[in-house]
Design an enzyme around this catalytic site. Sequence first.
Site, PDB file in Angstrom:
ATOM      1  N   CYS A 134       0.831  -1.202   0.000  1.00 33.20           N
ATOM      2  CA  CYS A 134       0.000   0.000   0.000  1.00 33.20           C
ATOM      3  C   CYS A 134       0.873   1.264   0.000  1.00 33.20           C
ATOM      4  CB  CYS A 134      -0.970  -0.038   1.176  1.00 33.20           C
ATOM      5  SG  CYS A 134      -2.387   1.063   0.966  1.00 33.20           S
TER       6      CYS A 134
ATOM      7  N   HIS B  65      -3.698  -5.167  -0.104  1.00 32.53           N
ATOM      8  CA  HIS B  65      -3.442  -5.706   1.235  1.00 32.53           C
ATOM      9  C   HIS B  65      -3.460  -7.230   1.241  1.00 32.53           C
ATOM     10  CE1 HIS B  65      -3.794  -1.947   3.713  1.00 32.53           C
ATOM     11  NE2 HIS B  65      -4.292  -1.544   2.562  1.00 32.53           N
TER      12      HIS B  65
ATOM     13  N   GLU C  19      -2.610  -9.169   3.614  1.00 30.83           N
ATOM     14  CA  GLU C  19      -3.071  -9.701   4.904  1.00 30.83           C
ATOM     15  C   GLU C  19      -4.597  -9.789   4.938  1.00 30.83           C
ATOM     16  OE1 GLU C  19      -4.147  -5.631   5.298  1.00 30.83           O
ATOM     17  OE2 GLU C  19      -2.328  -6.552   4.504  1.00 30.83           O
TER      18      GLU C  19
END
Length: 380
Positions: A259, A351, A353
């Site tokens: 990001c 992202h 995660e």
Amino acid sequence: MTLPDPAVLVLEDGTRHVGRAYGAQGTTLGEVVFSTGMSGYQETLTDPSYAGQIVLQTAPHIGNTGMNDEDTESRRIWVAGYIVRDPSRVVSNWRANASLDEILVRDGIVSISGIDTRSITRHIRSAGSMRGGIFSGADAALDADEQLRRVQEAPEMSGQNLSAQVSVDVAEVTTALGERIGNLAVLDLGVKQATIDNLAARGFEVHVLPQSSTIEDIRAVDPVAVFYSNGPGDPAASGEHVALLRNVLDDGLPFFGICFGNQLLGRALGLGTYKLPFGHRGINQPVLDKSTGKVEITAHNHGFAVEAPLEGAFDSPNGYGKVEVSHVGLNDNVVEGLRALDIPAFSVQYHPEAAAGPHDANYLFDRFRDLVVATQKDAK
């Protein structure tokens, strides 16, 4: 039944939407953006990347699963304000220990409900993200011209460096799980807990460092690699973080950024960044991994992007060898990833995660681990 107090959302172009107070009451100002996730509002609210932004949820019904202590991504709610159409009056989840409204009040997040979020989303998609303000309780009765004046005098997101607001003040360490690879220096620009957990699960002892850290601070960790996290603000206003990253690259340390970290890698390589008209925010964004040809459904939260040619390798303007765009957003052909071909560095704009999902891109943490292990072998 007593109705909530009145509230009004005012956009910088003079658009007004009258609704009901939700969460804390008062006035809040920020950049109004929309998030298209159908779930995961707790993770969205506690994502530090949303600092300075008033988040609108396009999903109409929000709050039905309440809030719990396990799914928070950081130490508090970071959004500047919150906009929902239909807040749930009942919490229905065995894991919940509070309602969304209670936590919004606890953290002082001024919010608004009962307005046409679809209309606002369509307006932002046409006119672009813009500053706005929520005025509730007694402030809802302020003169309309005064409300608009306050919105128009609020700072724009472009040019803001917000890292110091969200970063840790002192280093924090998370122990590696499984076979230990070594120490990982994580520059906290707004890191999420799920990111730390994923890195620790790959064998890294994760040292989360304040955003003000120097190259000497990073070297003192004796890292096997460096990671730049997500975070809020304009990458063009983070010159010190770019200079620090160039020192990292000059040291030959493997690097992974997500990001905001992707944007800062782009600038360290000598590329430009720019502000997107209304950004990418949500958990349903299609991205092409050019190395595999696979399309991933991914989680995004970014209002800025990197400028780079989408096809073929090109020379880093700052002298770091060949670089290529590794991932491309399929909605609008935005650069969603970079890979350096001559140094051990790569990044993605989204992202991996992905709490609360999807998990299509989780393999990127394995790719980073493999890069670090391969670099260690080459050094022997």
